[in-house]
Design an enzyme around this catalytic site. Structure first.
Site, PDB file in Angstrom:
ATOM      1  N   LYS A   1      48.047  43.508  47.289  1.00  0.00           N
ATOM      2  CA  LYS A   1      47.936  43.566  45.824  1.00  0.00           C
ATOM      3  C   LYS A   1      46.467  43.610  45.405  1.00  0.00           C
ATOM      4  O   LYS A   1      45.567  43.352  46.208  1.00  0.00           O
ATOM      5  CB  LYS A   1      48.621  42.336  45.208  1.00  0.00           C
ATOM      6  CG  LYS A   1      47.995  41.005  45.599  1.00  0.00           C
ATOM      7  CD  LYS A   1      48.764  39.846  45.013  1.00  0.00           C
ATOM      8  CE  LYS A   1      48.108  38.517  45.419  1.00  0.00           C
ATOM      9  NZ  LYS A   1      48.805  37.354  44.850  1.00  0.00           N
TER      10      LYS A   1
ATOM     11  N   ARG B   1      55.890  28.664  39.042  1.00  0.00           N
ATOM     12  CA  ARG B   1      55.278  29.913  38.617  1.00  0.00           C
ATOM     13  C   ARG B   1      56.369  30.986  38.637  1.00  0.00           C
ATOM     14  O   ARG B   1      57.388  30.835  37.986  1.00  0.00           O
ATOM     15  CB  ARG B   1      54.096  30.249  39.540  1.00  0.00           C
ATOM     16  CG  ARG B   1      53.045  31.142  38.923  1.00  0.00           C
ATOM     17  CD  ARG B   1      51.797  31.250  39.796  1.00  0.00           C
ATOM     18  NE  ARG B   1      52.042  31.911  41.074  1.00  0.00           N
ATOM     19  CZ  ARG B   1      51.069  32.215  41.947  1.00  0.00           C
ATOM     20  NH1 ARG B   1      49.806  31.894  41.682  1.00  0.00           N
ATOM     21  NH2 ARG B   1      51.351  32.809  43.091  1.00  0.00           N
TER      22      ARG B   1
ATOM     23  N   TYR C   1      15.011  39.754  33.317  1.00  0.00           N
ATOM     24  CA  TYR C   1      15.189  39.230  31.967  1.00  0.00           C
ATOM     25  C   TYR C   1      14.832  37.743  31.873  1.00  0.00           C
ATOM     26  O   TYR C   1      15.254  36.940  32.711  1.00  0.00           O
ATOM     27  CB  TYR C   1      16.641  39.391  31.508  1.00  0.00           C
ATOM     28  CG  TYR C   1      17.093  40.811  31.327  1.00  0.00           C
ATOM     29  CD1 TYR C   1      16.488  41.652  30.411  1.00  0.00           C
ATOM     30  CD2 TYR C   1      18.160  41.300  32.072  1.00  0.00           C
ATOM     31  CE1 TYR C   1      16.916  42.960  30.237  1.00  0.00           C
ATOM     32  CE2 TYR C   1      18.605  42.606  31.907  1.00  0.00           C
ATOM     33  CZ  TYR C   1      17.982  43.430  30.985  1.00  0.00           C
ATOM     34  OH  TYR C   1      18.418  44.717  30.811  1.00  0.00           O
TER      35      TYR C   1
END
Length: 379
Positions: free
Chosen positions: A37, A135, A265
């Site tokens: 997956k 779940r 930065y």
């Protein structure tokens, strides 16, 4: 095929084959289902599926039906399973492409049966039950009705019940064994309803090394197939696994700077001494987490560990290469992470610095990164 890519994830198909072999070594005669997956955990689902089957995997699994269909489109003809479905899913393509459908409640079962009627073909399913993870999966009070209806539809010739499975919470030995007891009850109820499952799977990657009593006749694994440890305090090598991914880039700019130079930065890094800075074209758009800013992460250049300095940008980050500056040139290879047995930084270092798990880093690697299958055994 893209050429000249500045961002490459080399995926060792040999490592995946070996890892599946290691799983088979541990489980003996058990079937092995490899989960691919989320794009094969960021490795490339097609690459992983082919390597896993070559290594002896019995079946390939995805979460979504769409992921499984993409594998079929790539020419993967191995048995496939998917189990996470929305309420408007169309199961007809699953039946047409011979994909096992994980079923978690009666509404899904009826939708699958209707798809079977419309195609005139039998659907193949595996029941997913919740044994304590809370779940996905059928809850205990649904089992009687779900299994009875599944058996009825099987007698009618609309479905074939190939398997039953659940998922451990990995909450410790007591919780795992309690889930095992719940799973045993579900198996017994399914058989009492008149179905004999061919594939019975509860153990996943962690239980592979800790709960052999929960192997049943099939194990369903994810991260271990990719060569990463599912157990805190144990690395890949200690478990006999080989990390499959090496994330690579290259130096695209070099500049010598004096002491006191601010970097990137916000100048959150100031060079303490004169040094050489190398620019690497990987940024947070590619899955290079900004959380590594100033965290002590490093990469490998010319076989040496070089620290990442300054803030990570969307497309690039900066490395202090120090005394290497005079010995490297543009195009010098950079390894962000890979197999530590080969001297590369481990992905576990990033995970520890970010206080997360390696899974999250892998699946976050962006689409600009070229996944490239390499067979180091053949090389």
């Amino acid at each position: 095929m893209r050429t000249g890519s500045m961002r490459v994830a080399d995926i060792s198909v040999g490592a995946i084959r070996k890892n599946v072999g290691r799983i088979r070594e541990l489980t003996g005669d058990a079937n092995v289902i490899v989960v691919v997956k989320a794009g094969g955990y960021g490795h490339g689902a097609e690459i992983v599926a082919r390597a896993a089957v070559a290594g002896g995997a019995t079946m390939i699994a995805t979460a979504d039906l769409e992921e499984a269909l993409q594998l079929r489109e790539c020419g993967i003809d191995a048995p496939l399973l998917c189990w996470l479905h929305g309420p408007r899913v169309d199961f007809v393509p699953a039946i047409e492409q011979s994909i096992d459908v994980g079923i978690s409640h009666l509404r899904q079962l009826e939708a699958l049966a209707q798809a079977a009627r419309s195609t005139g073909r039998r659907a193949t399913l595996q029941f997913k039950v919740d044994t304590g993870l809370s779940r996905n999966g059928a809850s205990r009070d649904e089992w009687d009705a779900l299994f009875a209806r599944g058996a009825e539809l099987e007698r009618e010739g609309l479905v074939s019940v190939r398997g039953i499975f659940s998922h451990l919470a990995n909450a410790g030995e007591e919780a795992d064994l309690a889930q095992g007891a719940n799973f045993d009850e579900a198996i017994a109820m399914l058989r009492a309803a008149g179905c004999e499952p061919e594939l019975i799977h509860l153990a996943a990657s962690a239980a592979l090394f800790t709960r052999p009593e929960l192997y049943y006749n099939t194990v369903r694994v994810g991260v271990v197939a990719y060569g990463l440890s599912p157990i805190a305090g144990k690395n890949s090598a200690q478990l006999g696994l080989t990390p499959a991914m090496t994330l690579r880039s290259e130096v695209v700019a070099l500049r010598g700077v004096p002491a006191g130079t601010g970097v990137s930065y916000g100048f959150n890094h100031i060079c303490e001494v004169a040094t050489t800075l190398a620019l690497v074209p990987v940024g947070y758009a590619d899955g290079m987490p900004r959380a590594l800013n100033g965290a002590g992460a490093w990469v490998t250049i010319a076989g040496e560990a070089c620290p990442i300095v300054g803030r990570i940008g969307m497309d690039q980050f900066i490395v202090d290469v120090g005394r290497l500056g005079g010995r490297i040139d543009l195009g010098e290879p950079v390894v962000l992470f890979g197999n530590p047995e080969r001297g590369f930084p481990s992905i576990d270092i990033w995970a520890a610095l970010m206080r997360t798990i390696h899974y999250e880093i892998l699946v976050g690697i962006g689409p600009r990164v070229l996944r490239r299958a390499v067979d180091e055994d053949a090389a």
